[in-house]
Scaffold this motif. Structure first.
Motif, short mmCIF file in Angstrom:
data_model
loop_
_atom_site.label_atom_id
_atom_site.label_comp_id
_atom_site.label_asym_id
_atom_site.label_seq_id
_atom_site.Cartn_x
_atom_site.Cartn_y
_atom_site.Cartn_z
N ASP A 270 0.86 -1.18 0.00
CA ASP A 270 0.00 0.00 0.00
C ASP A 270 0.89 1.23 0.00
OD1 ASP A 270 -1.64 2.08 0.55
OD2 ASP A 270 -2.44 1.27 2.43
N SER A 272 -0.33 4.28 -0.75
CA SER A 272 -1.25 5.41 -0.77
C SER A 272 -0.79 6.59 0.08
CB SER A 272 -2.62 4.95 -0.31
OG SER A 272 -2.52 4.46 1.01
N GLN A 273 0.02 6.32 1.09
CA GLN A 273 0.45 7.40 1.98
C GLN A 273 1.73 8.08 1.51
OE1 GLN A 273 -1.73 8.12 4.43
NE2 GLN A 273 -2.89 6.40 3.58
N ASP A 298 -6.08 -1.02 10.57
CA ASP A 298 -6.54 0.33 10.22
C ASP A 298 -5.44 1.38 10.37
OD1 ASP A 298 -6.29 0.02 12.88
OD2 ASP A 298 -8.23 0.91 13.42
N HIS A 299 -4.19 0.94 10.60
CA HIS A 299 -3.08 1.86 10.79
C HIS A 299 -2.78 2.57 9.48
CE1 HIS A 299 1.01 3.25 11.65
NE2 HIS A 299 0.74 3.06 12.95
N ARG A 300 -2.88 3.90 9.45
CA ARG A 300 -2.56 4.66 8.24
C ARG A 300 -1.92 5.97 8.64
NH1 ARG A 300 -6.05 1.56 6.45
NH2 ARG A 300 -5.85 0.60 4.40
N GLN A 301 -0.64 6.18 8.33
CA GLN A 301 0.02 7.45 8.64
C GLN A 301 0.86 7.86 7.45
OE1 GLN A 301 2.21 7.25 12.30
NE2 GLN A 301 0.35 7.05 13.53
N TYR A 306 2.88 0.15 3.46
CA TYR A 306 2.20 -0.91 4.22
C TYR A 306 2.21 -2.20 3.42
CZ TYR A 306 0.71 2.67 7.43
OH TYR A 306 0.72 3.67 8.34
#
Lengths: 378, 278
Positions: A270, A272-273, A298-301, A306
């Motif tokens: 992932d 996206s961040q 659900d960890h997203r920073q 990821y």
């Protein structure tokens, strides 16, 4: 001048005075038939620097060291110590101290005679010789061993005597060819620290050859990684480890998974961040086991990669635990954790899904230069 | 227990064969000859030994044998050491070839080689021919039937015995030691004399000792190349047996030769142990 010579090493041992030489290697080429051992190598080693040549066997590191010592004869190029050209100069006129892998201590001489040998060759008087050998032996933690025979010494003691013999005559530079490789792990680590301290006290220029990347990281001011007769990267240990310049270096120093980032399946990685980062289709992402975090679904920073994986195996190794997992796209990935009770409790079990996070500061993108990784010296 | 012991004994018994052979073919004949040396004129006496002390020709023969062996050994060292050193510096293929060259005469019969030297060294032989053609000499030199000829033949025969042990000792030397000495400031000459030569010491010692001891017992070469002008112990032994059938006198000489070799080997092992302990 003679006064300076006689106080030199002892003065340095006492005060850490800096009398070291700069080594300038330019465009060095050495071929053995069809095999190119050194392919246009240029390198400058600073005064008092501890530089390590690191590489697999056949990479040219030993040929480079032997060229400095005068035991290999490069086809072309230049080697300067200070402002003195030493190409073509006979080994005994180069004033270089060398520690061999086998130590090369003379079995028919005592410890004291071994250490005093270079002084004897330089016409130093007996009393002065004995005095200087004694002081240097103390400096390498071997006081009072002058009259021992070489075969009465342990491996670690021989190594120390070899170092004493290489520094006693105040050489312009000191060369070491895998001097710790014959010792067991624990002693090797002790002697690494000792060598580092000795280098600080002497302030000499040291060029060190090893194939042990951990040793290189521990000892060096800078590391030059060699492959196929070329220097592929020169950097400080931390920079070398954290920001390898190529896939070869990333693979050779430390363990890393090299992930083709642009081509990777979005269900596994992932990005996206990370915005526009890492769209280079040829780039590989360096993923080191100790830099990964196990995080919740659900960890997203911002700034994180990821990974979605499935745990295959958890291997306990005493001080650490290795978690082996597989990305959905099929690549194997390894996570390294400490072995504290709380960490162990929180680890996922085999077969369960695991989400991993990697901060962009803990990784780098490298170009894939491994396709042409040289076969070993034929 | 008894049964086990018996079956064990049966299996072990053939292992005694070498011991029995040694006793029957070496120890008993030796004791027999040793005993014979104390018999003269059918009675037990020391006559065979006292003769050696009283008769100065015996002393001359013993001295001559020692002198010949010493000279041959010295020349073998002077020729053999550089040869072994040179072979040791060559690549493996070249070294194998050169060792083969050393070995070929070694496999040729001693008698054939001695006759070859007789042909080469005789009055009208190749060497005299060349020297005369070159105008270096007017009359042929006395090369065969002399001490010189005997020495030349023996040196040729002994060289492999010296070169092989020395070469194998040199092969064991870690050349990093010589490199280390060079790096520490030793010139080629210094590194050779201070490092290489001392390290080749055991091989040099073993080779020289082997050469010297073998020389002491030489018979064919002094007999044929000496032409009756070089009498060594082995020839006197032969003379005592075939000419005079005096087994006592021959045995006494044999015992003396054995004692000389024994003393030499004992001294050498003591010296070797002391050098090793340094």
């Amino acid at each position: 001048m003679p006064a300076a010579r006689s106080t030199g090493i002892n003065g340095r041992l006492a005060e850490g005075r800096d009398l070291a030489a700069v080594v300038t290697i330019s465009h060095l080429v050495k071929k053995y038939g069809a095999f190119t051992a050194l392919s246009d190598v240029s390198l400058t080693v600073g005064a008092g620097e501890f530089l390590t040549l690191l590489g697999p066997s056949g990479s040219g590191k030993t040929t480079l060291l032997m060229s400095l010592a005068g035991f290999a004869d490069p086809d072309s190029g230049s080697i300067r110590i200070g402002d003195r050209e030493i190409m073509g100069v006979e080994p005994h006129k180069r004033n270089i101290g060398m520690v061999f892998q086998s130590y090369a201590l003379f079995p028919h001489m005592t410890v004291g005679e071994n250490v005093a040998y270079p002084l004897k060759l330089r016409g130093v008087g007996r009393a002065d010789r004995e005095d200087r050998s004694r002081r240097v032996l103390s400096a390498v933690q071997m006081p009072g061993y002058e009259n021992r025979r070489i075969d009465q010494l342990s491996g670690g003691q021989r190594q120390r005597v070899a170092v004493a013999r290489a520094i006693v005559f105040e050489p312009d530079i000191i060369l070491m060819d895998e001097p710790l490789s014959a010792l067991d792990k624990k002693l090797r680590e002790e002697l690494q620290i000792e060598l580092k301290h000795l280098h600080r006290r002497l302030g000499s220029t040291i060029i060190y050859v090893t194939h042990d990347q951990k040793e290189a990281l521990t000892l060096s001011d800078r590391i030059a990684v060699m492959n196929r007769g070329q220097i592929v990267q020169i950097a400080k240990p931390q920079e070398m480890y954290e920001h390898p310049a190529s896939a070869f270096v990333a693979d050779f120093i430390g363990y890393s998974l090299l992930l083709p980032i642009a081509r990777s399946d979005s269900s596994s990685v992932d990005k996206s961040q990370l915005g526009a980062l890492a769209d280079n289709p040829y780039a590989l992402l360096v993923v080191r086991p100790e830099k990964l975090d196990i995080v919740s679904e659900d960890h997203r920073q911002p700034g994180h990669f990821y990974f979605t994986s499935e745990v295959k195996d958890v291997v306990y190794q005493g001080d650490i635990v290795m978690v082996y997992a597989r990305l959905k796209s099929g690549e194997d990935i390894v996570v390294r954790r400490d072995s504290r009770f709380a960490t162990l409790q929180a680890l996922p079990r085999g077969g369960s899904p695991m989400r991993l996070a990697l901060h962009q500061s803990d990784t780098s993108l490298v170009t894939d230069d491994r396709a042409g990784v040289a076969p070993l010296a034929s | 227990m008894a049964i086990a012991g018996k079956s064990h004994g049966v299996r072990i018994w053939p292992l005694a064969a070498p011991g029995i052979a040694l006793v029957s073919f070496v120890v008993l004949p030796f004791l027999w000859l040793g005993g014979l040396s104390f018999i003269a004129g059918g009675e037990i006496s020391l006559a065979n030994y006292t003769r050696m002390i009283e008769n100065s020709s015996y002393q001359a023969i013993i001295l001559r044998t020692l002198q010949l062996s010493a000279i041959v050994t010295l020349v073998v060292i002077v020729i053999g050491y550089p040869t072994a050193y040179y072979i040791n510096t060559r690549s493996r293929i070249a070294a194998t070839f050169l060792l083969g060259c050393v070995a070929i005469p070694f496999w040729t019969s001693l008698l054939v080689r001695t006759y070859a030297w007789m042909v080469i060294l005789q009055r009208n032989g190749i060497v005299n021919g060349w020297l005369q053609d070159l105008g270096l000499i007017e009359r042929p030199l006395r090369l065969s039937n002399s001490f010189l000829g005997t020495s030349v033949g023996m040196i040729h025969i002994m060289l492999p015995f010296f070169i092989f042990p020395l070469y194998s000792a040199m092969k064991q030397i870690d050349m990093d030691l010589v490199r280390a000495a060079r790096g520490l400031g030793a010139s080629r000459t210094n590194a050779f004399w201070q490092i290489f030569v001392p390290l080749s010491g055991p091989g040099l010692f073993a080779g020289s000792l082997l050469t010297f001891v073998l020389c002491l017992g030489f018979y064919v070469t002094p007999q044929l190349l000496g032409g009756g002008n070089v009498t060594v112990i082995s020839m006197k032994i032969q003379e005592n047996i075939t000419n005079y059938s005096d087994w006592g006198a021959a045995s006494a000489l044999g015992v003396v030769l054995l004692v000389i070799v024994g003393v030499l080997l004992f001294g050498a092992s003591r010296l070797g142990a002391r050098l090793g302990a340094q």
